[in-house]
Design a protein around this motif. Structure first.
Motif, PDB file in Angstrom:
ATOM      1  N   PHE A  17       0.847  -1.192   0.000  1.00 28.34           N
ATOM      2  CA  PHE A  17       0.000   0.000   0.000  1.00 28.34           C
ATOM      3  C   PHE A  17       0.888   1.249   0.000  1.00 28.34           C
ATOM      4  N   ALA A  18       1.910   1.278   0.898  1.00 25.80           N
ATOM      5  CA  ALA A  18       2.802   2.443   0.997  1.00 25.80           C
ATOM      6  C   ALA A  18       3.554   2.656  -0.322  1.00 25.80           C
ATOM      7  N   ARG A  19       3.988   1.553  -0.930  1.00 23.04           N
ATOM      8  CA  ARG A  19       4.738   1.662  -2.195  1.00 23.04           C
ATOM      9  C   ARG A  19       3.841   2.216  -3.302  1.00 23.04           C
ATOM     10  N   ASP A  20       2.597   1.709  -3.370  1.00 24.19           N
ATOM     11  CA  ASP A  20       1.672   2.176  -4.415  1.00 24.19           C
ATOM     12  C   ASP A  20       1.323   3.651  -4.221  1.00 24.19           C
ATOM     13  N   VAL A  21       1.145   4.059  -2.950  1.00 26.79           N
ATOM     14  CA  VAL A  21       0.806   5.461  -2.665  1.00 26.79           C
ATOM     15  C   VAL A  21       1.981   6.361  -3.061  1.00 26.79           C
ATOM     16  N   ALA A  22       3.210   5.958  -2.665  1.00 25.89           N
ATOM     17  CA  ALA A  22       4.395   6.773  -2.983  1.00 25.89           C
ATOM     18  C   ALA A  22       4.554   6.900  -4.497  1.00 25.89           C
ATOM     19  N   GLU A  23       4.322   5.786  -5.197  1.00 29.56           N
ATOM     20  CA  GLU A  23       4.472   5.803  -6.657  1.00 29.56           C
ATOM     21  C   GLU A  23       3.436   6.726  -7.299  1.00 29.56           C
ATOM     22  N   GLY A  24       2.182   6.600  -6.850  1.00 28.88           N
ATOM     23  CA  GLY A  24       1.099   7.396  -7.451  1.00 28.88           C
ATOM     24  C   GLY A  24       1.247   8.882  -7.170  1.00 28.88           C
ATOM     25  N   LEU A  25       1.696   9.226  -5.961  1.00 31.07           N
ATOM     26  CA  LEU A  25       1.802  10.648  -5.603  1.00 31.07           C
ATOM     27  C   LEU A  25       3.099  11.272  -6.129  1.00 31.07           C
ATOM     28  N   SER A  26       4.022  10.434  -6.654  1.00 27.53           N
ATOM     29  CA  SER A  26       5.254  10.980  -7.250  1.00 27.53           C
ATOM     30  C   SER A  26       5.058  11.286  -8.724  1.00 27.53           C
ATOM     31  N   GLN A  27       3.971  10.778  -9.292  1.00 25.96           N
ATOM     32  CA  GLN A  27       3.743  10.991 -10.722  1.00 25.96           C
ATOM     33  C   GLN A  27       3.174  12.376 -10.981  1.00 25.96           C
ATOM     34  N   TYR A  28       3.290  12.803 -12.229  1.00 25.03           N
ATOM     35  CA  TYR A  28       2.568  14.007 -12.633  1.00 25.03           C
ATOM     36  C   TYR A  28       1.763  13.695 -13.895  1.00 25.03           C
ATOM     37  N   PRO A  29       0.433  13.808 -13.928  1.00 17.93           N
ATOM     38  CA  PRO A  29      -0.413  14.144 -12.790  1.00 17.93           C
ATOM     39  C   PRO A  29      -0.479  13.013 -11.754  1.00 17.93           C
ATOM     40  N   LYS A  30      -0.823  13.384 -10.515  1.00 20.30           N
ATOM     41  CA  LYS A  30      -0.843  12.417  -9.413  1.00 20.30           C
ATOM     42  C   LYS A  30      -2.019  11.442  -9.548  1.00 20.30           C
ATOM     43  N   THR A  31      -1.798  10.215  -9.062  1.00 22.56           N
ATOM     44  CA  THR A  31      -2.880   9.204  -9.073  1.00 22.56           C
ATOM     45  C   THR A  31      -2.830   8.412  -7.764  1.00 22.56           C
ATOM     46  N   LEU A  32      -3.941   7.767  -7.436  1.00 25.48           N
ATOM     47  CA  LEU A  32      -3.966   6.749  -6.372  1.00 25.48           C
ATOM     48  C   LEU A  32      -4.820   5.595  -6.885  1.00 25.48           C
ATOM     49  N   PRO A  33      -4.412   4.341  -6.663  1.00 24.68           N
ATOM     50  CA  PRO A  33      -5.181   3.214  -7.206  1.00 24.68           C
ATOM     51  C   PRO A  33      -6.535   3.052  -6.513  1.00 24.68           C
ATOM     52  N   SER A  34      -7.574   2.853  -7.318  1.00 25.24           N
ATOM     53  CA  SER A  34      -8.941   2.801  -6.762  1.00 25.24           C
ATOM     54  C   SER A  34      -9.178   1.543  -5.912  1.00 25.24           C
ATOM     55  N   ARG A  35      -8.321   0.517  -6.037  1.00 28.34           N
ATOM     56  CA  ARG A  35      -8.591  -0.686  -5.236  1.00 28.34           C
ATOM     57  C   ARG A  35      -8.437  -0.420  -3.737  1.00 28.34           C
ATOM     58  N   TYR A  36      -7.762   0.701  -3.377  1.00 27.41           N
ATOM     59  CA  TYR A  36      -7.604   0.998  -1.949  1.00 27.41           C
ATOM     60  C   TYR A  36      -8.812   1.722  -1.347  1.00 27.41           C
ATOM     61  N   PHE A  37      -9.864   1.934  -2.128  1.00 25.28           N
ATOM     62  CA  PHE A  37     -11.089   2.537  -1.581  1.00 25.28           C
ATOM     63  C   PHE A  37     -11.712   1.672  -0.485  1.00 25.28           C
ATOM     64  N   TYR A  38     -11.516   0.342  -0.605  1.00 23.46           N
ATOM     65  CA  TYR A  38     -12.391  -0.574   0.146  1.00 23.46           C
ATOM     66  C   TYR A  38     -11.784  -1.104   1.436  1.00 23.46           C
ATOM     67  N   ASP A  39     -11.484  -0.203   2.413  1.00 20.93           N
ATOM     68  CA  ASP A  39     -11.264  -0.694   3.776  1.00 20.93           C
ATOM     69  C   ASP A  39     -12.655  -0.843   4.398  1.00 20.93           C
ATOM     70  N   ALA A  40     -12.740  -1.118   5.716  1.00 20.97           N
ATOM     71  CA  ALA A  40     -14.071  -1.350   6.309  1.00 20.97           C
ATOM     72  C   ALA A  40     -14.973  -0.119   6.107  1.00 20.97           C
ATOM     73  N   ALA A  41     -14.420   1.092   6.337  1.00 18.83           N
ATOM     74  CA  ALA A  41     -15.234   2.320   6.182  1.00 18.83           C
ATOM     75  C   ALA A  41     -15.632   2.508   4.720  1.00 18.83           C
ATOM     76  N   GLY A  42     -14.684   2.243   3.797  1.00 19.48           N
ATOM     77  CA  GLY A  42     -14.968   2.400   2.364  1.00 19.48           C
ATOM     78  C   GLY A  42     -16.046   1.431   1.899  1.00 19.48           C
ATOM     79  N   SER A  43     -15.996   0.184   2.389  1.00 20.07           N
ATOM     80  CA  SER A  43     -17.017  -0.801   2.004  1.00 20.07           C
ATOM     81  C   SER A  43     -18.392  -0.354   2.510  1.00 20.07           C
TER      82      SER A  43
END
Ligand SMILES: C[S@@+](CC[C@H](N)C(=O)[O-])C[C@H]1O[C@@H](n2cnc3c(N)ncnc32)[C@H](O)[C@@H]1O
Length: 326
Positions: A17-43
């Motif tokens: 998760f940390a690696r994917d976040v660092a990778e997405g926020l280092s890009q231009y334009p920035k991205t975050l993978p949508s599969r991380y939406f679904y923790d207990a609160a997200g579900s």
């Protein structure tokens, strides 16, 4: 319940998760993978989204499956045992329509829901035990492909795969072809796939579904930053970001963004880094593709499937398409 969450490279879920976040926020334009939406609160928030007046997708698919359940089940069950594999099952609200019908007809099958959310799979297993005790259930917690790999080795019989809720729309076009080709590679000739697809329609209707008046979709999108704060030691000030969705009717793509309301720096402990945001800089968090029937046909022939039957609502807003592996 089977848990496949350990990664092959030895890293655990938090490190990935940390690696994917660092990778997405280092890009231009920035991205975050949508599969991380679904923790207990997200579900939980996604369950609220499905009940919103603007979110036509769930109601349409619910209706399509309810009205056609006998015919759909007839296509699945051909006198031989089969595994019903539900990719990204979530709370399986709509799958339960088919499960009840299969149970009623005493079909020979077992149900294998797959989801990265362990909470969702625990709740689903519990609710099915109560509601349909005769149905054999083995939930798998993990990503789609490791789960299919596990099933390839452990579930040898005929397979019927469900991919409902227009989940396929979250992939870019090339990714969706790759995804379906990979699914197909785990199946045998004659196996089936029932896939939900949101169809192209009046753009305002689509936009409202991702920008509801009560702000639930905004809370769902912003929950991604909350999750980074709680699981990775992030320091996002959630109030300094806003949910912003746009629909492009030429591409048929709904895109969701989180936009920084000011110039700011955000430290995320588990990445060991600080990320800079310009005022009004955005993070792209989700794509939702909307399909024409011609695109559905192109998708199926590119991936080794043949369209067997198309089930639709009368306003042609949503389709559940039954494919057979050629
Ligand atoms: C939009 S919900 C759909 C739920 C349900 N199938 C429906 O139609 O209502 C997507 C579900 O897919 C799961 N999911 C997302 N990405 C996944 C992945 N890569 N592997 C396994 N499950 C995933 C999420 O946890 C979530 O429960």
């Amino acid at each position: 319940m089977i848990e496949l969450s350990r990664k092959q490279d030895g890293s655990n879920d938090t490190e990935t998760f940390a690696r994917d976040v660092a990778e997405g926020l280092s890009q231009y334009p920035k991205t975050l993978p949508s599969r991380y939406f679904y923790d207990a609160a997200g579900s939980r928030l996604f369950q609220d989204i499905m009940a919103l007046p603007e979110y036509y997708l769930t109601r349409c698919e619910f209706k399509v499956l309810t009205e056609n359940r006998q015919e759909i089940v007839r296509h699945f069950a051909n006198d031989s045992f089969f595994h019903l594999i539900d990719l990204g099952a979530g709370d399986a609200l709509k799958t339960k329509i088919l499960l009840r019908e299969l149970d009623r007809q005493q079909s020979a099958f077992d149900y294998v829901p797959v989801d990265i959310s362990g909470d969702a799979m625990r709740q689903l297993s519990g609710s099915l035990q109560q509601e349909m005790p005769a149905v054999s259930v083995q939930a798998v917690v993990g990503e789609y492909f490791p789960a299919l790999e596990w099933m390839h080795e452990n579930k040898p019989e005929r397979k019927v795969v469900l991919f409902l809720g227009s989940n396929i729309g979250n992939f870019k076009q090339a990714e969706s072809i790759e995804f379906l080709k990979t699914v197909c590679s785990y199946l045998n000739s004659g196996d089936k796939l029932l896939m939900g697809l949101d169809l192209r329609k009046e753009p305002g209707t689509i936009l409202s579904a991702y920008n509801d008046a009560a702000g639930v979709t905004a809370a769902f999108n912003l929950n991604l930053l909350r999750r980074i704060n709680s699981e990775l030691g992030g320091e996002f000030d959630i109030a300094q970001f806003q949910h912003y969705p746009i629909y492009n009717p030429q591409e048929g793509v709904m895109r969701s963004f989180l936009v920084s309301k000011k110039e700011q720096e955000v430290y995320i402990r588990d990445t060991g880094r600080t990320f800079h945001f310009d005022a009004w800089e955005s993070i792209h968090t989700e794509n939702s593709h909307k399909y024409s029937m011609q695109q559905v046909e192109e998708l199926s022939s590119a991936c080794g499937f043949r369209i067997e039957t198309v089930f639709q609502d009368e306003a042609c807003r949503f389709a559940d398409v039954l494919f057979t592996v050629t």
